[in-house]
Every structure is written in structure tokens, then in C-alpha cells.
Design a protein around this motif. Structure first.
Motif, PDB file in Angstrom:
ATOM      1  N   ILE A  13       2.453  -1.079  -8.264  1.00 20.88           N
ATOM      2  CA  ILE A  13       2.536   0.019  -7.268  1.00 20.88           C
ATOM      3  C   ILE A  13       4.085   0.493  -6.882  1.00 20.88           C
ATOM      4  O   ILE A  13       4.316   1.564  -6.989  1.00 20.88           O
ATOM      5  N   VAL A  14       4.999  -0.617  -7.079  1.00 15.88           N
ATOM      6  CA  VAL A  14       6.429  -0.117  -6.702  1.00 15.88           C
ATOM      7  C   VAL A  14       6.817   0.752  -7.779  1.00 15.88           C
ATOM      8  O   VAL A  14       7.559   1.878  -7.688  1.00 15.88           O
ATOM      9  N   ARG A  15       6.485   0.519  -9.112  1.00 11.40           N
ATOM     10  CA  ARG A  15       6.975   1.243 -10.350  1.00 11.40           C
ATOM     11  C   ARG A  15       6.245   2.672 -10.170  1.00 11.40           C
ATOM     12  O   ARG A  15       6.982   3.824 -10.474  1.00 11.40           O
ATOM     13  N   GLU A  16       5.031   2.684  -9.848  1.00  9.97           N
ATOM     14  CA  GLU A  16       4.434   4.029  -9.960  1.00  9.97           C
ATOM     15  C   GLU A  16       5.112   4.923  -8.787  1.00  9.97           C
ATOM     16  O   GLU A  16       5.013   5.880  -8.794  1.00  9.97           O
ATOM     17  N   ASN A  17       5.320   4.205  -7.687  1.00 11.59           N
ATOM     18  CA  ASN A  17       5.831   5.086  -6.493  1.00 11.59           C
ATOM     19  C   ASN A  17       7.361   5.664  -6.990  1.00 11.59           C
ATOM     20  O   ASN A  17       7.514   6.553  -6.556  1.00 11.59           O
ATOM     21  N   VAL A  18       8.039   4.784  -7.471  1.00 13.89           N
ATOM     22  CA  VAL A  18       9.590   5.119  -8.016  1.00 13.89           C
ATOM     23  C   VAL A  18       9.266   6.274  -8.720  1.00 13.89           C
ATOM     24  O   VAL A  18      10.003   7.287  -9.043  1.00 13.89           O
ATOM     25  N   VAL A  19       8.493   6.129  -9.938  1.00 17.48           N
ATOM     26  CA  VAL A  19       8.277   7.277 -10.836  1.00 17.48           C
ATOM     27  C   VAL A  19       7.807   8.420 -10.425  1.00 17.48           C
ATOM     28  O   VAL A  19       8.247   9.753 -10.997  1.00 17.48           O
ATOM     29  N   SER A  71       0.828  -1.209  -0.035  1.00 14.63           N
ATOM     30  CA  SER A  71       0.001   0.091   0.135  1.00 14.63           C
ATOM     31  C   SER A  71       0.778   1.220  -0.038  1.00 14.63           C
ATOM     32  O   SER A  71       2.185   1.311   0.254  1.00 14.63           O
ATOM     33  N   MET A  72       0.366   2.313  -0.234  1.00 14.73           N
ATOM     34  CA  MET A  72       1.162   3.627  -0.236  1.00 14.73           C
ATOM     35  C   MET A  72       0.427   4.826   0.617  1.00 14.73           C
ATOM     36  O   MET A  72      -0.740   4.732   0.548  1.00 14.73           O
ATOM     37  N   GLU A  73       1.344   5.456   1.182  1.00 16.50           N
ATOM     38  CA  GLU A  73       0.880   6.504   2.072  1.00 16.50           C
ATOM     39  C   GLU A  73       1.378   7.793   1.696  1.00 16.50           C
ATOM     40  O   GLU A  73       2.823   8.107   1.261  1.00 16.50           O
ATOM     41  N   ALA A  74       0.746   8.796   1.716  1.00 18.87           N
ATOM     42  CA  ALA A  74       1.110  10.108   1.041  1.00 18.87           C
ATOM     43  C   ALA A  74       1.893  10.712   2.085  1.00 18.87           C
ATOM     44  O   ALA A  74       1.749  10.594   3.554  1.00 18.87           O
ATOM     45  N   VAL A  75       3.009  11.354   1.870  1.00 21.93           N
ATOM     46  CA  VAL A  75       3.760  12.393   2.767  1.00 21.93           C
ATOM     47  C   VAL A  75       4.094  13.500   2.102  1.00 21.93           C
ATOM     48  O   VAL A  75       4.145  13.514   0.825  1.00 21.93           O
TER      49      VAL A  75
END
Length: 318
Positions: free
Chosen positions: A188-194, A90-94
Motif C-alpha cells: 500500500i505504501v509503495r503504491e501510494n508513493v508511486v 488504508s488510502m483516502e482520495a484527495v
């Protein structure tokens, strides 16, 4: 919860009280970490920085105008941090706010990269001159964690591939679901890294970042580019693995169909003979004198076969 990291007499100190803002100078405060802050803590930080902090809804927006904003007062950047779970991610906004030399962060969950960096800031205060150094260190630590995560995913994919290649594991619906889940995690990982790549590219365009840190930001971009290539490779490998599993499933189904087809072919002659002699007409070898009726039946059979063949031939179904 609020944590204020500031320098005093060459040492790094930490305060957990918003009331200490009154006695602190802005140039001495490196980092204000707002972890699931209350309204009062957020307002106290805003008064100290003399600017408004972004709301969580703003941090979660995906538009580029919301991910990075530069104003006369400072830089406002938003990105997502991955939270690995037992099966899915999952992703958490910071949110990051850089005003002068002070970094403010807003988050709602515990993050390993933040916890590790807080210990490092307290242990080695000389490595952090201002909030930009803290911001860069946070990104470096987060990208290292992302790299470890991608490496673990690669090993999991390799293990599944080896099991399927050796035939150690029976092809079931669960394997296809596991492969699909790994594909979702890779996305999800690729989206986060991009997302981090886009944010760092925007930071390099601003003039507020100290020139001495620009080479380290450029190194981060190169690291991110290699991570993107690695995630692309993992995703392609998962697609190939999925195609292999589906191919094996189709082969098993074809084997089953071959068995049913063979059984059907074996039973066709007896079925034809039983049906033929089961008709209520005069048949040969039964001692009757007239055989025109069974000849007419055979003729009708042939006509029906030819008619069906011509229909299929005309519709190009045969």
C-alpha cells in the motif's frame, strides 16, 4: 465544511463561510479547503473559480487520464493519502484543483498534513505567495510523513527478525499472519508513493507551474525515488523473513516426522513376528510335521513385495 485562506493587508485570514466569496478577489485567495463539503459549498466554490470540481468517484479512479488533467482553466490532480491504523493501512482520495493562483482541495477525512499546514499558513503567510506554494508544501509534508511511516515499518520488521533469529518467539500461525500484514502495508505504501511520483512528473511537464518552484518539485521526485527503494528493500526483507519462518516450520515438522518414523521402525519387527505367528497355518517350532503351507505364504509375501517394487520402478516412483 469549507475553509478559505486569503490575504488581506499582508496578513493571512481564514473564513469558514461560503458567502464570503462575494467580497473576495481571486488573486487574494490562496487556498480553498473543502472538507466533506455540502452541495452548496461545492457549488459556491465552483462559481468563484468558474470551473467544475471533480466528483469523488472521479478522484478514486486509477486511470492516468483521471489522475492528472490539464485544461485551459487549470490543473486537476488526484492522489491518495495513507491513513495508518492499528494493524493495517488504508488510502483516502484527495483532489487538487489549481485555477490561476488558487488551490482547492477536496477530501472526506481529517488528515494530519492538512491540519499542520493550515497552522503553518496562518503563522507564516509570507512563505506562500499563491496556491502553487501551498500545493507544494502539502506534498512535501505528506512525503515527510510517508518517510516516517516507512521508517517505522522498517523498525517493526527488524524487531520481528531479531525475535525469530534469537528464538525468543515461538513460530506460530500468528507470526506468519503478521508478516503477511506487513507485506500488505508495504504494498500500500509503495503504491501510494508511486502514485505521487507519477503526479509530480506530470506537473513538471506543465507550463503553469512557476519556474521558481520547479527545483523543489525535482527534489521531491528524488525523495520519492529513495522512498521507493526503501519500500522495495522492506518488501524483500519481509519475503526473506517469510521464507525463514516457513523453513523453521518445515524443520520442526521434519523433526516430528523423524520421531514417528523411528517409532514405526522400532515396531516393525515385533509387528512382523506377531502377524507371522498369528496366521491360521502350520508353523515351525510348534511341533507340526508339514511346513509347506507357511513356505507358500512366505513365497506369496516375496512375490507381492517384488511386484510392488517393479510397479514403482516402472512408473519411476522409486
Amino acid at each position: 465544511m469549507i475553509q478559505i485562506f486569503y490575504k488581506s493587508n499582508g496578513q493571512m485570514k481564514v473564513s469558514c463561510s461560503k458567502s464570503d466569496f462575494d467580497s473576495l478577489a481571486k488573486e487574494n485567495v490562496l487556498w480553498i479547503d473543502l472538507f466533506s463539503p455540502t452541495g452548496e459549498e461545492k457549488r459556491a466554490a465552483e462559481e468563484f473559480l468558474d470551473c467544475s470540481l471533480q466528483a469523488r468517484s472521479k478522484a478514486e479512479e486509477i486511470e492516468s487520464s483521471s489522475r492528472f488533467i490539464e485544461t485551459d482553466k487549470g490543473i486537476f490532480a488526484n492522489t491518495n493519502f495513507i491513513l495508518p491504523g492499528p494493524d493495517d493501512y488504508s488510502m483516502e482520495a484527495v483532489s487538487f484543483i489549481l485555477v490561476g493562483g488558487t488551490l482547492s482541495t477536496i477530501r472526506e477525512v481529517t488528515l494530519k498534513s492538512f491540519t499542520d499546514l493550515q497552522r503553518r499558513v496562518e503563522a507564516f503567510p509570507k512563505q506562500f505567495d499563491n496556491g502553487y506554494h501551498v500545493f507544494l508544501a502539502l506534498l512535501e509534508q505528506r512525503i515527510d510523513l510517508d518517510a516516517d511511516m516507512i521508517e517505522v515499518m522498517g523498525k517493526e520488521i527488524a524487531q520481528v527478525s531479531q525475535k525469530i533469529s534469537r528464538g525468543d518467539e515461538k513460530i506460530t500461525e500468528d507470526i506468519l499472519l503478521d508478516i503477511n500484514q506487513m507485506q500488505e502495508n508495504s504494498i500500500i505504501v509503495r503504491e501510494n508513493v508511486v502514485d505521487k511520483q507519477r503526479m509530480i512528473s506530470s506537473i513538471l511537464k506543465t507550463t503553469k507551474v512557476p519556474e521558481g518552484l520547479l527545483p523543489r518539485f525535482n527534489v521531491l521526485l528524488k525523495d520519492i525515488a529513495s522512498l521507493i527503494n526503501y519500500t522495495n528493500f522492506n518488501f524483500e526483507r519481509l519475503e526473506y523473513l517469510q521464507d525463514t519462518v516457513l523453513g523453521l516450520v518445515n524443520l520442526d515438522q521434519n523433526k516430528i516426522m523423524k520421531v514417528f518414523t523411528f517409532i514405526s521402525l522400532l515396531l516393525m519387527p515385533p509387528t512382523l513376528i506377531a502377524s507371522f505367528y498369528g496366521m491360521n497355518v502350520r508353523l515351525p517350532i510348534l511341533g507340526t510335521q508339514q511346513h509347506w503351507d507357511w513356505i507358500i505364504v512366505i513365497g506369496l509375501m516375496l512375490v507381492s513385495v517384488v511386484a510392488v517394487y517393479l510397479i514403482f520402478k516402472r512408473k519411476k516412483l522409486f
